[in-house]
Design a protein around this motif. Structure first.
Motif, PDB file in Angstrom:
ATOM      1  N   TYR A 279      -6.709   0.262   6.162  1.00  0.00           N
ATOM      2  CA  TYR A 279      -7.933  -0.499   5.921  1.00  0.00           C
ATOM      3  C   TYR A 279      -7.651  -1.667   4.991  1.00  0.00           C
ATOM      4  O   TYR A 279      -8.103  -2.793   5.232  1.00  0.00           O
ATOM      5  CB  TYR A 279      -9.024   0.392   5.326  1.00  0.00           C
ATOM      6  CG  TYR A 279     -10.244  -0.405   4.905  1.00  0.00           C
ATOM      7  CD1 TYR A 279     -11.224  -0.741   5.828  1.00  0.00           C
ATOM      8  CD2 TYR A 279     -10.387  -0.845   3.585  1.00  0.00           C
ATOM      9  CE1 TYR A 279     -12.325  -1.507   5.455  1.00  0.00           C
ATOM     10  CE2 TYR A 279     -11.481  -1.604   3.203  1.00  0.00           C
ATOM     11  CZ  TYR A 279     -12.443  -1.940   4.141  1.00  0.00           C
ATOM     12  OH  TYR A 279     -13.533  -2.704   3.776  1.00  0.00           O
ATOM     13  N   LEU A 280      -6.900  -1.410   3.927  1.00  0.00           N
ATOM     14  CA  LEU A 280      -6.610  -2.468   2.964  1.00  0.00           C
ATOM     15  C   LEU A 280      -5.777  -3.583   3.601  1.00  0.00           C
ATOM     16  O   LEU A 280      -6.021  -4.770   3.337  1.00  0.00           O
ATOM     17  CB  LEU A 280      -5.882  -1.888   1.750  1.00  0.00           C
ATOM     18  CG  LEU A 280      -5.607  -2.872   0.607  1.00  0.00           C
ATOM     19  CD1 LEU A 280      -6.906  -3.484   0.088  1.00  0.00           C
ATOM     20  CD2 LEU A 280      -4.856  -2.175  -0.530  1.00  0.00           C
ATOM     21  N   LEU A 281      -4.823  -3.227   4.430  1.00  0.00           N
ATOM     22  CA  LEU A 281      -4.021  -4.249   5.117  1.00  0.00           C
ATOM     23  C   LEU A 281      -4.912  -5.162   5.952  1.00  0.00           C
ATOM     24  O   LEU A 281      -4.749  -6.398   5.943  1.00  0.00           O
ATOM     25  CB  LEU A 281      -2.969  -3.595   6.014  1.00  0.00           C
ATOM     26  CG  LEU A 281      -1.829  -2.829   5.334  1.00  0.00           C
ATOM     27  CD1 LEU A 281      -0.912  -2.214   6.389  1.00  0.00           C
ATOM     28  CD2 LEU A 281      -1.037  -3.725   4.403  1.00  0.00           C
TER      29      LEU A 281
ATOM     30  N   VAL B  21      -2.015  -8.978  -4.817  1.00  0.00           N
ATOM     31  CA  VAL B  21      -3.223  -8.162  -4.834  1.00  0.00           C
ATOM     32  C   VAL B  21      -2.989  -7.005  -5.797  1.00  0.00           C
ATOM     33  O   VAL B  21      -2.140  -6.141  -5.558  1.00  0.00           O
ATOM     34  CB  VAL B  21      -3.555  -7.627  -3.425  1.00  0.00           C
ATOM     35  CG1 VAL B  21      -4.776  -6.718  -3.480  1.00  0.00           C
ATOM     36  CG2 VAL B  21      -3.768  -8.772  -2.447  1.00  0.00           C
ATOM     37  N   GLY B  22      -3.760  -6.995  -6.894  1.00  0.00           N
ATOM     38  CA  GLY B  22      -3.610  -5.947  -7.908  1.00  0.00           C
ATOM     39  C   GLY B  22      -4.439  -4.716  -7.586  1.00  0.00           C
ATOM     40  O   GLY B  22      -5.636  -4.829  -7.305  1.00  0.00           O
ATOM     41  N   ILE B  23      -3.807  -3.557  -7.633  1.00  0.00           N
ATOM     42  CA  ILE B  23      -4.462  -2.301  -7.252  1.00  0.00           C
ATOM     43  C   ILE B  23      -4.356  -1.290  -8.382  1.00  0.00           C
ATOM     44  O   ILE B  23      -3.305  -1.172  -9.017  1.00  0.00           O
ATOM     45  CB  ILE B  23      -3.788  -1.693  -5.996  1.00  0.00           C
ATOM     46  CG1 ILE B  23      -3.785  -2.694  -4.841  1.00  0.00           C
ATOM     47  CG2 ILE B  23      -4.454  -0.383  -5.586  1.00  0.00           C
ATOM     48  CD1 ILE B  23      -2.857  -2.290  -3.704  1.00  0.00           C
ATOM     49  N   VAL B  24      -5.446  -0.552  -8.633  1.00  0.00           N
ATOM     50  CA  VAL B  24      -5.372   0.627  -9.496  1.00  0.00           C
ATOM     51  C   VAL B  24      -5.702   1.847  -8.636  1.00  0.00           C
ATOM     52  O   VAL B  24      -6.528   1.781  -7.722  1.00  0.00           O
ATOM     53  CB  VAL B  24      -6.303   0.550 -10.719  1.00  0.00           C
ATOM     54  CG1 VAL B  24      -5.871  -0.568 -11.647  1.00  0.00           C
ATOM     55  CG2 VAL B  24      -7.755   0.401 -10.314  1.00  0.00           C
ATOM     56  N   GLU B  25      -5.045   2.949  -8.956  1.00  0.00           N
ATOM     57  CA  GLU B  25      -5.171   4.174  -8.168  1.00  0.00           C
ATOM     58  C   GLU B  25      -5.639   5.309  -9.069  1.00  0.00           C
ATOM     59  O   GLU B  25      -5.022   5.581 -10.114  1.00  0.00           O
ATOM     60  CB  GLU B  25      -3.828   4.524  -7.533  1.00  0.00           C
ATOM     61  CG  GLU B  25      -3.828   5.796  -6.714  1.00  0.00           C
ATOM     62  CD  GLU B  25      -2.445   6.110  -6.161  1.00  0.00           C
ATOM     63  OE1 GLU B  25      -2.369   6.864  -5.166  1.00  0.00           O
ATOM     64  OE2 GLU B  25      -1.438   5.609  -6.720  1.00  0.00           O
ATOM     65  N   LEU B  26      -6.741   5.941  -8.680  1.00  0.00           N
ATOM     66  CA  LEU B  26      -7.219   7.132  -9.383  1.00  0.00           C
ATOM     67  C   LEU B  26      -6.817   8.351  -8.560  1.00  0.00           C
ATOM     68  O   LEU B  26      -7.343   8.581  -7.464  1.00  0.00           O
ATOM     69  CB  LEU B  26      -8.739   7.091  -9.563  1.00  0.00           C
ATOM     70  CG  LEU B  26      -9.300   5.910 -10.360  1.00  0.00           C
ATOM     71  CD1 LEU B  26     -10.801   6.063 -10.538  1.00  0.00           C
ATOM     72  CD2 LEU B  26      -8.603   5.771 -11.719  1.00  0.00           C
ATOM     73  N   LYS B  27      -5.871   9.122  -9.084  1.00  0.00           N
ATOM     74  CA  LYS B  27      -5.372  10.312  -8.393  1.00  0.00           C
ATOM     75  C   LYS B  27      -6.131  11.547  -8.872  1.00  0.00           C
ATOM     76  O   LYS B  27      -6.828  11.515  -9.875  1.00  0.00           O
ATOM     77  CB  LYS B  27      -3.869  10.473  -8.659  1.00  0.00           C
ATOM     78  CG  LYS B  27      -3.036   9.280  -8.175  1.00  0.00           C
ATOM     79  CD  LYS B  27      -1.550   9.489  -8.373  1.00  0.00           C
ATOM     80  CE  LYS B  27      -1.165   9.406  -9.836  1.00  0.00           C
ATOM     81  NZ  LYS B  27       0.318   9.449 -10.010  1.00  0.00           N
ATOM     82  N   GLY B  28      -5.959  12.646  -8.140  1.00  0.00           N
ATOM     83  CA  GLY B  28      -6.667  13.874  -8.482  1.00  0.00           C
ATOM     84  C   GLY B  28      -5.916  14.713  -9.487  1.00  0.00           C
ATOM     85  O   GLY B  28      -5.478  14.228 -10.533  1.00  0.00           O
TER      86      GLY B  28
ATOM     87  N   ASP C 295       3.209   4.332   1.239  1.00  0.00           N
ATOM     88  CA  ASP C 295       4.089   4.060   2.373  1.00  0.00           C
ATOM     89  C   ASP C 295       3.525   2.965   3.265  1.00  0.00           C
ATOM     90  O   ASP C 295       4.264   2.164   3.844  1.00  0.00           O
ATOM     91  CB  ASP C 295       4.305   5.326   3.207  1.00  0.00           C
ATOM     92  CG  ASP C 295       5.209   6.338   2.517  1.00  0.00           C
ATOM     93  OD1 ASP C 295       5.806   5.994   1.482  1.00  0.00           O
ATOM     94  OD2 ASP C 295       5.312   7.476   3.023  1.00  0.00           O
ATOM     95  N   THR C 296       2.209   2.915   3.370  1.00  0.00           N
ATOM     96  CA  THR C 296       1.562   1.951   4.264  1.00  0.00           C
ATOM     97  C   THR C 296       1.500   0.553   3.656  1.00  0.00           C
ATOM     98  O   THR C 296       1.877  -0.430   4.301  1.00  0.00           O
ATOM     99  CB  THR C 296       0.144   2.424   4.637  1.00  0.00           C
ATOM    100  OG1 THR C 296       0.228   3.727   5.219  1.00  0.00           O
ATOM    101  CG2 THR C 296      -0.519   1.475   5.621  1.00  0.00           C
ATOM    102  N   ILE C 297       1.010   0.447   2.428  1.00  0.00           N
ATOM    103  CA  ILE C 297       0.894  -0.897   1.829  1.00  0.00           C
ATOM    104  C   ILE C 297       2.253  -1.440   1.405  1.00  0.00           C
ATOM    105  O   ILE C 297       2.411  -2.654   1.215  1.00  0.00           O
ATOM    106  CB  ILE C 297      -0.072  -0.906   0.619  1.00  0.00           C
ATOM    107  CG1 ILE C 297       0.491  -0.058  -0.541  1.00  0.00           C
ATOM    108  CG2 ILE C 297      -1.453  -0.433   1.043  1.00  0.00           C
ATOM    109  CD1 ILE C 297      -0.282  -0.236  -1.836  1.00  0.00           C
ATOM    110  N   GLY C 298       3.243  -0.553   1.282  1.00  0.00           N
ATOM    111  CA  GLY C 298       4.587  -0.989   0.900  1.00  0.00           C
ATOM    112  C   GLY C 298       5.230  -1.898   1.924  1.00  0.00           C
ATOM    113  O   GLY C 298       6.253  -2.535   1.656  1.00  0.00           O
ATOM    114  N   GLU C 299       4.629  -1.979   3.106  1.00  0.00           N
ATOM    115  CA  GLU C 299       5.144  -2.863   4.140  1.00  0.00           C
ATOM    116  C   GLU C 299       4.975  -4.334   3.774  1.00  0.00           C
ATOM    117  O   GLU C 299       5.630  -5.204   4.351  1.00  0.00           O
ATOM    118  CB  GLU C 299       4.423  -2.568   5.473  1.00  0.00           C
ATOM    119  CG  GLU C 299       4.618  -1.137   5.978  1.00  0.00           C
ATOM    120  CD  GLU C 299       3.704  -0.802   7.136  1.00  0.00           C
ATOM    121  OE1 GLU C 299       2.974  -1.721   7.590  1.00  0.00           O
ATOM    122  OE2 GLU C 299       3.704   0.356   7.589  1.00  0.00           O
TER     123      GLU C 299
END
Length: 349
Positions: free
Chosen positions: A175-177, A187-194, A210-214
Motif C-alpha cells: 500500500y505504501l509503495l 520518506v520518513g517512517i516510524v513503526e509501532l511494534k507490538g 522486505d517490501t519497502i526495502g525495494e
C-alpha cells in the motif's frame, strides 16, 4: 366313572387355553421379556433404540488465552467462547494477562484435569518446548491459535490456526509503495511494534521491511515496541513527535489500538492524521474503520480475530480421528478509504 374322570382331566386344560387366548389378544400385551410400549407400533417388533444408554459426555477443551491487551483480543476471546457453546464443547478458559508463566500453569492444570484437547494463543514464540512435551506425554493434542511457537519438535502440536502475519506486513508495504509512488523521497517512517518476541511483531515487521526495502527512498526513522496497547501508542508517539517532528511522514502501526492512541498524540501535536501523516494499521476493528471514514487512517490490513468456529471445527475433526493440515490460514482483506464506509457497519468488533 371313566367318562367323569376324563371330563375332569380336560376341564382345567380348556380353561388354560381360553385364558391364554384372551391374554394374547389384549391390545396392551407385548412379547415375553418386552415391556409395554417398547416395540414399534407399525412393525410389531422391538424398538432398536435403547434409552438406558447414557448420553456421551461433551468434549472438554482447555484454552489458554494470552491476554486482554486490545479490542482484537477481546473479540477473539468472545469468538472462542461463543463457538464452543454453539458446538456443545465444554470450554475451560484461562486468561494469562500477558504472562507466559501463567500460560504454563494453565496448561499443567488442563493436563491434571485430563481434558480432551488443549488450545493455546501464545504470548511469545519461544520457550514452549518443555510444556508442550508435557502435554504430548500426557496424550493430549495441542492446537496453536493466532500466534506461532518456535519449537524443535513440530509434532508437539497438531496445527496452527490464524493469520499470515508476514503477508499482512507485505500488504501494508505494498500500500505504501502505491501511495508514495510519485514522491521523490526521502520518506520518513516510524513503526509501532507490538510485544517483543511475539509472532505478529516479528512477521508484520519483516514483511513490511522486505517490501519497502525495494526502494531506497523509504527510511525507517524509529521502530519501537509498544505492546499492542492504546495508551502506550499515545505515549510513544508523543515522544517520537518531540524527537523527530515533521520528519515523520508515515506511521506504520502493528495494530489498531496503538494506531488509535498515536492519532491522539498526532492531533495534540497539531498535525492532521491521514493528511499530514499517512497512517497504516493492522487489524480491522470498527473503531479503526470509523477513523478511516473520517479520513484519519489511510489503510488498514485486516487480521481476523473470529477464530472460534475454525478452532471448534478442528477440535471436532480431531476427536473424529481426522488428520488436519499443519497450517490453517484465515482469509483476510485490505481496507482503504474507499471501502471503509461500506464495511464499517458490518464489523462485529
Amino acid at each position: 366313572m371313566y367318562f367323569r374322570g376324563k371330563a375332569l382331566f380336560w376341564l382345567p386344560l380348556c380353561l388354560l387355553i381360553v385364558l391364554f387366548g384372551c391374554e394374547s389378544n389384549h391390545p396392551d400385551s407385548a412379547p415375553a421379556g418386552v415391556a409395554r410400549g417398547e416395540y414399534d407400533r407399525d412393525e410389531g417388533s422391538p424398538d432398536s433404540s435403547d434409552e438406558s444408554i447414557a448420553p456421551q459426555r461433551p468434549i472438554v477443551l482447555g484454552f489458554s488465552q494470552l491476554g486482554t491487551e486490545s479490542d482484537w483480543r477481546n473479540a477473539n476471546s468472545l469468538s472462542v467462547k461463543e463457538a464452543a457453546k454453539e458446538a456443545g464443547i465444554e470450554l475451560l478458559f484461562e486468561n494469562a494477562e500477558q504472562s507466559q508463566e501463567k500460560q504454563f500453569e494453565a496448561i499443567r492444570g488442563f493436563i491434571d484435569k485430563k481434558v480432551d484437547l488443549i488450545a493455546v494463543a501464545p504470548v511469545v514464540q519461544s520457550g514452549w518446548d518443555d510444556i508442550l512435551k508435557e502435554a504430548q506425554l500426557a496424550g493430549i493434542p495441542v492446537i496453536i491459535v493466532d500466534r506461532a511457537v518456535d519449537i524443535l519438535d513440530a509434532s508437539q502440536y497438531v496445527t496452527l490456526i490464524g493469520s499470515d502475519f508476514y503477508e499482512e506486513g507485505r500488504k501494508a508495504g505494498k500500500y505504501l509503495l502505491d501511495k508514495m509512488a510519485n514522491s521523490p523521497g526521502p520518506v520518513g517512517i516510524v513503526e509501532l511494534k507490538g510485544t517483543a518476541g511475539s509472532t505478529p511483531s516479528i512477521d508484520r515487521g519483516r514483511g513490511f521491511h522486505d517490501t519497502i526495502g525495494e526502494q531506497s527512498k523509504f527510511r525507517v526513522l524509529k521502530s519501537e515496541y509498544v505492546d499492542f496497547t492504546h495508551e502506550r501508542g499515545r505515549e510513544v508517539m508523543r515522544s517520537l513527535l518531540q524527537e523527530l517532528g515533521e520528519e515523520i511522514q508515515v506511521l506504520y502501526s502493528h495494530n489498531d489500538d496503538m494506531a488509535l492512541g498515536a492519532i491522539e498524540a498526532i492531533e495534540e501535536y497539531g498535525l492532521r492524521p491521514g493528511k499530514d501523516m499517512i497512517i497504516i494499521s493492522v487489524d480491522g476493528t470498527r473503531k479503526a474503520l470509523e477513523k478511516m471514514v473520517q479520513g484519519k487512517i489511510n489503510c488498514v490490513v485486516e487480521c481476523n480475530p473470529l477464530l472460534g468456529p475454525n478452532l471448534m471445527q478442528a477440535v471436532n475433526e480431531l476427536m473424529e480421528g481426522r488428520t488436519l493440515p499443519k497450517r490453517i490460514v484465515t482469509p483476510e482483506t485490505v481496507f482503504t478509504e474507499v471501502t471503509a464506509e461500506r464495511e464499517v457497519h458490518n464489523r462485529k468488533y
